[in-house]
Design a protein around this motif. Structure first.
Motif, mmCIF file in Angstrom:
data_model
loop_
_atom_site.group_PDB
_atom_site.id
_atom_site.type_symbol
_atom_site.label_atom_id
_atom_site.label_comp_id
_atom_site.label_asym_id
_atom_site.label_seq_id
_atom_site.Cartn_x
_atom_site.Cartn_y
_atom_site.Cartn_z
ATOM 1 N N ARG A 97 3.579 13.376 4.600
ATOM 2 C CA ARG A 97 2.933 12.512 3.601
ATOM 3 C C ARG A 97 2.284 13.322 2.474
ATOM 4 O O ARG A 97 1.532 14.253 2.723
ATOM 5 C CB ARG A 97 1.869 11.618 4.258
ATOM 6 C CG ARG A 97 2.447 10.630 5.240
ATOM 7 C CD ARG A 97 1.396 9.692 5.802
ATOM 8 N NE ARG A 97 1.965 8.845 6.836
ATOM 9 C CZ ARG A 97 2.656 7.735 6.604
ATOM 10 N NH1 ARG A 97 2.831 7.324 5.356
ATOM 11 N NH2 ARG A 97 3.163 7.027 7.597
ATOM 12 N N ARG A 135 0.233 12.506 -1.279
ATOM 13 C CA ARG A 135 -0.313 11.431 -2.093
ATOM 14 C C ARG A 135 -1.103 12.009 -3.266
ATOM 15 O O ARG A 135 -1.502 13.178 -3.252
ATOM 16 C CB ARG A 135 -1.180 10.499 -1.263
ATOM 17 C CG ARG A 135 -2.474 11.042 -0.745
ATOM 18 C CD ARG A 135 -3.080 10.047 0.239
ATOM 19 N NE ARG A 135 -4.488 10.319 0.502
ATOM 20 C CZ ARG A 135 -5.205 9.692 1.414
ATOM 21 N NH1 ARG A 135 -4.645 8.748 2.150
ATOM 22 N NH2 ARG A 135 -6.474 9.980 1.595
ATOM 23 N N GLU A 174 1.461 7.147 -2.729
ATOM 24 C CA GLU A 174 1.863 7.983 -1.600
ATOM 25 C C GLU A 174 3.372 7.997 -1.462
ATOM 26 O O GLU A 174 4.053 7.010 -1.756
ATOM 27 C CB GLU A 174 1.228 7.451 -0.309
ATOM 28 C CG GLU A 174 1.504 8.287 0.925
ATOM 29 C CD GLU A 174 0.785 7.745 2.153
ATOM 30 O OE1 GLU A 174 -0.294 8.259 2.478
ATOM 31 O OE2 GLU A 174 1.301 6.787 2.771
ATOM 32 N N VAL A 194 6.457 9.314 1.408
ATOM 33 C CA VAL A 194 6.775 9.837 2.733
ATOM 34 C C VAL A 194 8.030 10.681 2.602
ATOM 35 O O VAL A 194 9.075 10.198 2.166
ATOM 36 C CB VAL A 194 6.988 8.697 3.749
ATOM 37 C CG1 VAL A 194 7.388 9.265 5.102
ATOM 38 C CG2 VAL A 194 5.718 7.856 3.877
#
Length: 345
Positions: free
Chosen positions: A237, A239, A262, A264
């Motif tokens: 992750r 962000r 964010e 992934v």
């Protein structure tokens, strides 16, 4: 920012803090008291007993004697000084607020105040910067006994004063061939002065690598505080906070939440990011690591893709690792993109 430090206290999951970096914007506008308030908040919520480096980015014109004296009473142990050039004509071209004398004075002033751990940035490929003048800039690094420096080719961002000046033909455009030639001068001159080119844009005397930068290239987790600040959990992750200052402030102080976006990372994203960052460093791209983290088939594909660049002598394959040669560093982004594994749809 003090509130966000508290709100984000679970992000690093108790990992020890090795580095703190005051960067982005102009952090040298912070007073010593404000720096200490931020540091105290960090200490309240994060384990900092293993802190190795606390860096403050600074404009040369901010580092006067009084400010330097006040910073001796903060945890700041390292400066990243935005020198960019030791020539007034280059600084005028780039629309910088400081002059060459201020850059010199800031470096010497920091050293006199006891801040020996310094890094500066230098720009090459500036129109009007001759190869001889570029070498003089590099020689000045050695003369000033600066242990670390970063060096970048001039790039012109849209919506900047320089961009508009070039568009209106009031300033000369960037010459990419000159930039490439000056990168070669950088590599040869820095090596002769004893600097290790440990990452494409970063050079250091032996053992004087930037801990913060090196941890970033190793893929360790980090937490960014403030508008636009980026964070990474060390896994999948990433962000980044909202860029707008007013929205950032309102979301925290009024709404008691943080606005961010964010992403992934897929396994392919993480692999390609590893290839890109590892190739940029002197430690190279470790094929055994790729096998351990992904699989042997992926490793073979990356190794196979590198063969063309080995033939060109842009990559060497030694000890199970791929390294860029000096010639290869001129084409680093192109080489990395050719080694990327494309995800099948």
């Amino acid at each position: 920012m003090l509130q966000e430090i508290a709100m984000q206290r679970e992000h690093l999951q108790g990992a020890a803090i090795e580095t703190i970096y005051f960067g982005g914007g102009t952090p040298s506008l912070l007073t010593a008291d404000e720096i200490n308030r931020l540091f105290d908040a960090i200490c309240r919520y994060y384990p900092v007993k293993d802190l190795k480096e606390c860096t403050l980015e600074a404009n040369p014109d901010d580092l006067d004697k009084n400010y330097l004296r006040s910073l001796r009473h903060t945890p700041v142990s390292r400066f990243s000084i935005g020198v960019q050039s030791f020539r007034d004509e280059d600084l005028r071209y780039m629309k910088r607020a400081h002059n060459a004398q201020q850059a010199d004075t800031a470096i010497k002033g920091a050293q006199d105040a006891g801040f020996e751990n310094l890094t500066i940035d230098l720009i090459y490929g500036i129109p009007g910067l001759s190869d001889a003048a570029w070498k003089q800039n590099l020689d000045r690094v050695g003369q000033l006994r600066i242990p670390h420096f970063s060096s970048y080719a001039l790039t012109v961002e849209e919506r900047t004063a320089l961009y508009h000046a070039i568009a209106q033909r009031k300033a000369a455009p960037v010459d990419n061939e000159r930039s490439a030639a000056q990168l070669e001068i950088l590599m040869h001159t820095a090596a002769a002065m004893g600097y290790e080119h440990y990452e494409i844009s970063n050079l250091a005397l032996p053992g004087r690598y930037a801990v913060h930068n090196t941890n970033y290239w190793r893929g360790l987790p980090y937490l960014g505080i403030g508008p636009s600040a980026h964070s990474f959990d060390g896994g999948i992750r990433r962000r980044w906070n909202v860029a707008n200052n007013a929205l950032y402030t309102q979301s925290i102080l009024q709404d008691h939440k943080l606005q961010y976006e964010e992403e992934v990372l897929t396994p392919h994203d993480r692999l390609n990011e590893y290839i890109m960052t590892s190739l940029r460093t002197q430690w190279g791209c470790d094929l055994a690591y790729i096998t351990a983290q992904w699989d042997a088939t992926t490793t073979k594909a990356v190794a196979k893709s590198s063969e063309l660049f080995q033939e060109k002598k842009w990559i060497v394959h030694e000890g199970g690792k791929l390294y860029l040669t000096r010639a290869g560093k001129l084409f680093a982004d192109r080489i990395a993109s050719e080694l990327f594994i494309v995800e099948e749809k």
